[in-house]
Design an enzyme around this catalytic site. Structure first.
Site, PDB file in Angstrom:
ATOM      1  N   LYS A 166      -4.583   5.332  14.032  1.00 40.54           N
ATOM      2  CA  LYS A 166      -4.805   4.447  13.650  1.00 40.54           C
ATOM      3  C   LYS A 166      -6.277   4.529  12.797  1.00 40.54           C
ATOM      4  O   LYS A 166      -7.320   5.448  13.211  1.00 40.54           O
ATOM      5  CB  LYS A 166      -4.465   3.466  13.127  1.00 40.54           C
ATOM      6  CG  LYS A 166      -2.598   3.045  13.858  1.00 40.54           C
ATOM      7  CD  LYS A 166      -1.733   4.041  12.879  1.00 40.54           C
ATOM      8  CE  LYS A 166      -0.578   3.356  12.846  1.00 40.54           C
ATOM      9  NZ  LYS A 166       0.400   4.220  11.493  1.00 40.54           N
TER      10      LYS A 166
ATOM     11  N   LYS B 176       0.832  -1.060   0.194  1.00 40.47           N
ATOM     12  CA  LYS B 176       0.062   0.206  -0.040  1.00 40.47           C
ATOM     13  C   LYS B 176       0.847   1.413   0.272  1.00 40.47           C
ATOM     14  O   LYS B 176       0.755   2.008  -0.590  1.00 40.47           O
ATOM     15  CB  LYS B 176      -1.109  -0.307   1.296  1.00 40.47           C
ATOM     16  CG  LYS B 176      -1.767   0.826   0.836  1.00 40.47           C
ATOM     17  CD  LYS B 176      -2.886   0.276   1.856  1.00 40.47           C
ATOM     18  CE  LYS B 176      -3.359   0.585   3.396  1.00 40.47           C
ATOM     19  NZ  LYS B 176      -2.497   1.453   3.862  1.00 40.47           N
TER      20      LYS B 176
ATOM     21  N   SER C  56       6.856   8.676  12.703  1.00 40.07           N
ATOM     22  CA  SER C  56       6.244   8.715  11.451  1.00 40.07           C
ATOM     23  C   SER C  56       6.258   8.675  10.133  1.00 40.07           C
ATOM     24  O   SER C  56       7.093   9.903  10.401  1.00 40.07           O
ATOM     25  CB  SER C  56       4.370   9.730  12.126  1.00 40.07           C
ATOM     26  OG  SER C  56       4.114   9.479  10.603  1.00 40.07           O
TER      27      SER C  56
ATOM     28  N   ARG D  27      -6.771   1.372  18.218  1.00 35.17           N
ATOM     29  CA  ARG D  27      -6.614  -0.678  17.620  1.00 35.17           C
ATOM     30  C   ARG D  27      -5.713  -0.739  18.868  1.00 35.17           C
ATOM     31  O   ARG D  27      -6.660  -2.880  18.649  1.00 35.17           O
ATOM     32  CB  ARG D  27      -5.380  -0.190  17.039  1.00 35.17           C
ATOM     33  CG  ARG D  27      -5.268   0.371  15.075  1.00 35.17           C
ATOM     34  CD  ARG D  27      -4.981  -0.961  13.927  1.00 35.17           C
ATOM     35  NE  ARG D  27      -5.801  -0.305  12.930  1.00 35.17           N
ATOM     36  CZ  ARG D  27      -4.549   0.023  12.069  1.00 35.17           C
ATOM     37  NH1 ARG D  27      -3.425  -0.043  11.847  1.00 35.17           N
ATOM     38  NH2 ARG D  27      -5.562   0.074  10.518  1.00 35.17           N
TER      39      ARG D  27
ATOM     40  N   ASP E 209       1.475  -1.218  11.572  1.00 34.59           N
ATOM     41  CA  ASP E 209       0.393  -2.072  10.736  1.00 34.59           C
ATOM     42  C   ASP E 209       0.047  -3.463  11.353  1.00 34.59           C
ATOM     43  O   ASP E 209      -0.739  -3.923  10.858  1.00 34.59           O
ATOM     44  CB  ASP E 209       0.790  -1.460   9.643  1.00 34.59           C
ATOM     45  CG  ASP E 209       0.480  -0.491   9.268  1.00 34.59           C
ATOM     46  OD1 ASP E 209       0.289   0.251  10.187  1.00 34.59           O
ATOM     47  OD2 ASP E 209       0.356  -0.037   8.409  1.00 34.59           O
TER      48      ASP E 209
HETATM   49  C1  S3P Z   1       2.817   4.934   6.216  1.00 35.40           C
HETATM   50  C2  S3P Z   1       3.290   4.418   7.950  1.00 35.40           C
HETATM   51  C3  S3P Z   1       2.778   4.263   8.684  1.00 35.40           C
HETATM   52  C4  S3P Z   1       1.335   3.307   8.357  1.00 35.40           C
HETATM   53  C5  S3P Z   1       0.717   3.490   7.321  1.00 35.40           C
HETATM   54  C6  S3P Z   1       1.267   3.772   6.200  1.00 35.40           C
HETATM   55  C7  S3P Z   1       3.007   5.679   5.497  1.00 35.40           C
HETATM   56  O1  S3P Z   1       2.182   5.361   9.439  1.00 35.40           O
HETATM   57  O2  S3P Z   1       0.733   2.916   9.808  1.00 35.40           O
HETATM   58  O3  S3P Z   1      -0.310   2.265   6.928  1.00 35.40           O
HETATM   59  O4  S3P Z   1       3.033   4.673   3.583  1.00 35.40           O
HETATM   60  O5  S3P Z   1       3.361   6.344   4.913  1.00 35.40           O
HETATM   61  P1  S3P Z   1       2.548   6.651  10.096  1.00 35.40           P
HETATM   62  O6  S3P Z   1       3.618   7.286   9.050  1.00 35.40           O
HETATM   63  O7  S3P Z   1       1.262   7.549  10.639  1.00 35.40           O
HETATM   64  O8  S3P Z   1       2.772   5.670  11.091  1.00 35.40           O
END
Ligand code: S3P
Length: 736
Positions: free
Chosen positions: A641, A320, A466, A645, A614
């Protein structure tokens, strides 16, 4: 007791009566209809307490008067109401157009009275009349109110609570905007459906034609069975906006006609693909509780114990995070980017749609292939309306960074879950670069960005680990003067850095700091998206806990910033082999073979938390089946999230008999060892895809089966989860 007076006991008015009667004792209902038979029926069905044969009679002593008559009768009804109402009563209506209602009122009163609240419930059915009254017609549907600046706040509150009592969610909009939007989404489709059926019925052979008409015809023309009087009135009441809609549609239909006549398959394909993707997005847009329940939007999963192991070889869908970024960087690049293995889930499609809305031509996705015709860093166009991000936090946060550097204003919105998520973590550091960006008062969407601001690079020490925040800043950095650098408190996924480099954009990385210098260009490239390790995680845990399992997950991305799940499961004693490790398009990839093994409880090292952020819902399930206690700390991010969660898992696991204690930043889980079985029960997924899939895995080791409600959002990240789960041996059924 409050008194409700309903004028018009057709489908809309009678359904309100039925809904109120079903849900509260607080109202007595007086009803008026022009026909005696309708009044008698409404009384007999218990929809109203008293019937009246005059408007003057029905409105006496009313607290709230609802006018639910065809638009063509509104003016004369309103005149009677205006004369007879008591001065305290609030009046609302349920008409499908609002401009005409306001004009009609203006012709009776000098200005729009403060006691009138124009309203429109976006619900209905092709059925009509008091017989069709449905107490649940408005449940999970939207009601739009279009009050004037002069409308009394108390009146708006009363009307809002009237609809909310019926299960609807209420929003407010400008009347003119309401009419434009409804002309396109409701009035035009009705005009087209009536017209198509009419055109075909003119044909001498129409009986023969209709006899062979299948589901497509039925679906497309269902609404042509609606009440002709009501739709004649709406067509005239919203004349101007509907005409614009017809002209737009006619132009497009003519283009399609030309393409078909010149045999231009490519043009037709592009148009159909684009429509299909927009339709998929629409399904998620209507998520305010109204996901259609189909195989790809299942809503309730039932999973029973897997007596055979989880076995076979499967490839889970594309990553994703990489899919989102392939569209974003492809759109900003010079040249044509091709993507294979793209995730055709709703989240990634939301990103595709957003860039289409900004003028980027994107073909696909078809079987994982997408072609992005890049417009260069400065080639995006102002979108005509707010960009809708559905359930996708990644789309919203990363796009905030890109949009901060554009010359145009923009607004990002999302579904109910995304609308609760924190956005200040991106808006505040972006503002320090010079972006003008706001969120709602509590820091949640919508995110509004003012264009045309010049950004200046600066350094940010991130407060939370993040990848989304880091990525938003680096993407804004492409548009900033000088250097933009970000230091993260712990390593997070580095796809943005890797992929920028893959597009030929230099990124400096030094320890925990990544930086870019603005003003460069991106060059289109080919991207091979590996399978998503976050989707693979459900199967890694399933095969680990179910005896007799032997499963291979092929082509899984094993980027070192994503392999926390492998490390944690290995610490717990899982039997996972990493086979054929290779590099595909700058990302490490491998096949993962996993066999059943007894697991043991551990203290999850905090350093691994961001690398498996995740995967915790399903790791909690693994911990329940391990011997001894598992402790998770440093994972407070789980609380913001798609759902909270920690709470979602604690609620559900407790319901299944697990001894688990939630803490502010994690949980303490008492594992039951290899003999452990989850109790049977029903749990809520809270519309969170990963919670739904995690509880599906728990069901495999349950005594008597687990029912998981609210699973529709599995389609956001893993549209074929049900199919692959069944293929590998999940006894999983889907219902509505
Ligand atoms: C993601 C970063 C993560 C993850 C999300 C996808 C990304 O979030 O939980 O599903 O693609 O950069 P955070 O950056 O808020 O931890």
């Amino acid at each position: 007791m409050k008194r409700l007076s309903v004028i018009g006991l057709g489908l809309i008015g009678a359904s309100c009566c039925a809904a109120i009667k079903k849900r509260t004792q607080d109202w007595t209902i007086a009803g008026y209809s022009r026909t005696e038979a309708t009044r008698q029926q409404a009384l007999a069905k218990g929809l109203i307490d008293q019937s009246f044969d005059s408007i003057a009679g029905v409105v006496q002593d009313a607290d709230l008067i609802l006018i639910a008559v065809p638009m063509g009768q509104f003016l004369s009804v309103f005149k009677d109401v205006d004369v007879a109402r008591n001065p305290e009563s609030v009046v609302t209506d349920a008409g499908s157009t609002k401009g005409s209602v306001i004009r009609d009122i203006g012709s009776v009163c000098d200005s729009i009275p403060s006691w009138f609240v124009p309203g429109h419930p976006i619900a209905g059915s092709e059925q009509s009349g008091v017989d069709a009254a449905n107490p649940d017609l408005y449940v999970d549907h939207q009601v739009i109110l279009t009050p004037d600046t002069n409308t009394a706040a108390d009146a708006i509150r009363l009307v809002s609570s009237f609809w909310e009592t019926q299960g609807a969610s209420v929003s407010q909009m400008d009347a003119e905007r309401h009419d434009e939007v409804l002309a396109l989404t409701s009035h035009l489709p009705h005009v087209l459906a009536f017209n198509l059926v009419h055109a075909l019925s003119d044909d001498d052979e129409h009986l023969e034609i209709f006899r062979y008409a299948a589901g497509g015809f039925r679906d497309f023309t269902r609404i042509a069975a609606s009440d002709p009087v009501m739709w004649r009135d709406i067509s005239l009441a919203n004349q101007h906006a509907i005409l614009e809609g017809i002209d737009r549609f006619a132009e497009r239909l003519n283009q399609m006609r030309d393409a078909i006549s010149r045999g231009d398959g490519e043009w037709i394909m592009r148009s159909f693909e684009r429509a299909r993707a927009a339709r998929t997005l629409f399904s998620s847009l209507t998520d305010q509780g109204a996901h259609p329940v189909t195989e790809t939007h299942p809503s309730v999963f039932t999973i029973t114990e897997a007596h055979q192991g989880i076995r076979g070889t499967i490839r889970v869908p594309g990553d994703k995070s990489i899919s989102h970024r392939s569209i974003m960087l492809g759109a900003l690049a010079d040249g044509v980017t091709t993507v294979d293995g793209f995730l055709e889930g709703e989240d990634a499609i939301a990103t595709v749609q957003a860039f289409r809305d900004m003028g980027v031509q994107i073909d696909g996705p078809i079987e994982g292939r997408v072609t992005v015709h890049g417009v260069g860093c400065d080639g995006l166009k102002a979108p005509a309306a707010p960009l809708y991000m559905g359930n996708s936090g990644t789309s919203m946060r990363l796009l905030s960074g890109i949009l901060a550097g554009q010359s145009f204003d923009s607004e990002l919105t999302g579904d109910t879950s995304l609308s609760r998520r924190p956005m200040r973590r991106v808006s505040e550091p972006l503002a320090r670069l010079g972006a003008v960006i706001t969120t709602s008062e509590d820091g949640t969407p919508p995110v509004k960005i003012t264009g045309g601001k010049s950004l200046s690079g600066c350094h940010t020490d991130m407060q939370v680990a993040s990848a989304q925040v880091k990525s938003a800043l680096l993407l804004a950095g492409l548009y900033a003067d000088g250097e933009t650098s970000v230091t993260e408190p712990a390593p997070t996924r580095d796809h943005t850095e890797r992929m920028l480099q893959g597009f030929g954009y230099p990124v400096q990385r030094q320890g925990a700091t990544a930086s870019v210098v603005g003003g460069g260009r991106l060059t289109a490239c080919h991207i091979d998206v590996p399978s998503d390790i976050s989707s693979a995680a459900f199967f890694l845990v399933a095969a680990s806990i179910v005896p007799g399992s032997d499963l291979t997950l092929s082509h899984v991305g094993i980027n070192p910033t994503r392999v926390g799940i492998l490390e944690i499961l290995k610490l717990m004693g899982a039997d996972i082999e990493v086979l054929n490790a290779r590099e595909v398009g700058g990302e490490p990839v491998a096949d993962l073979r996993v066999r059943h093994a007894p697991l043991k409880g551990i203290n999850v090292p905090e350093a691994l938390v961001p690398l498996a952020i995740d995967e915790f819902p399903v790791l909690f399930v693994a911990a329940c089946c391990a011997s001894g206690v598992t402790q998770v700390t440093g994972a407070e991010e789980l609380r913001v999230k798609e759902s909270d969660r920690i709470q979602s898992m604690v609620d559900g696991l407790k319901a299944l008999g697990v001894s688990i204690e939630g803490t502010p930043d994690g949980a303490l889980i008492q594992g039951g060892g290899p003999e452990f079985r989850f109790g049977s029960g029903t749990v809520e997924a809270y519309e969170d895809h990963r919670i739904a899939m995690a509880f599906s895995v728990a069901g495999l080791m349950s005594d008597g089966g687990v029912i998981v409600n609210d699973c529709a959002n599995v389609a956001t990240s893993f549209p074929n989860f049900v199919g692959l789960a069944r293929e590998t041996g999940f006894p999983l059924t889907v219902s509505s």
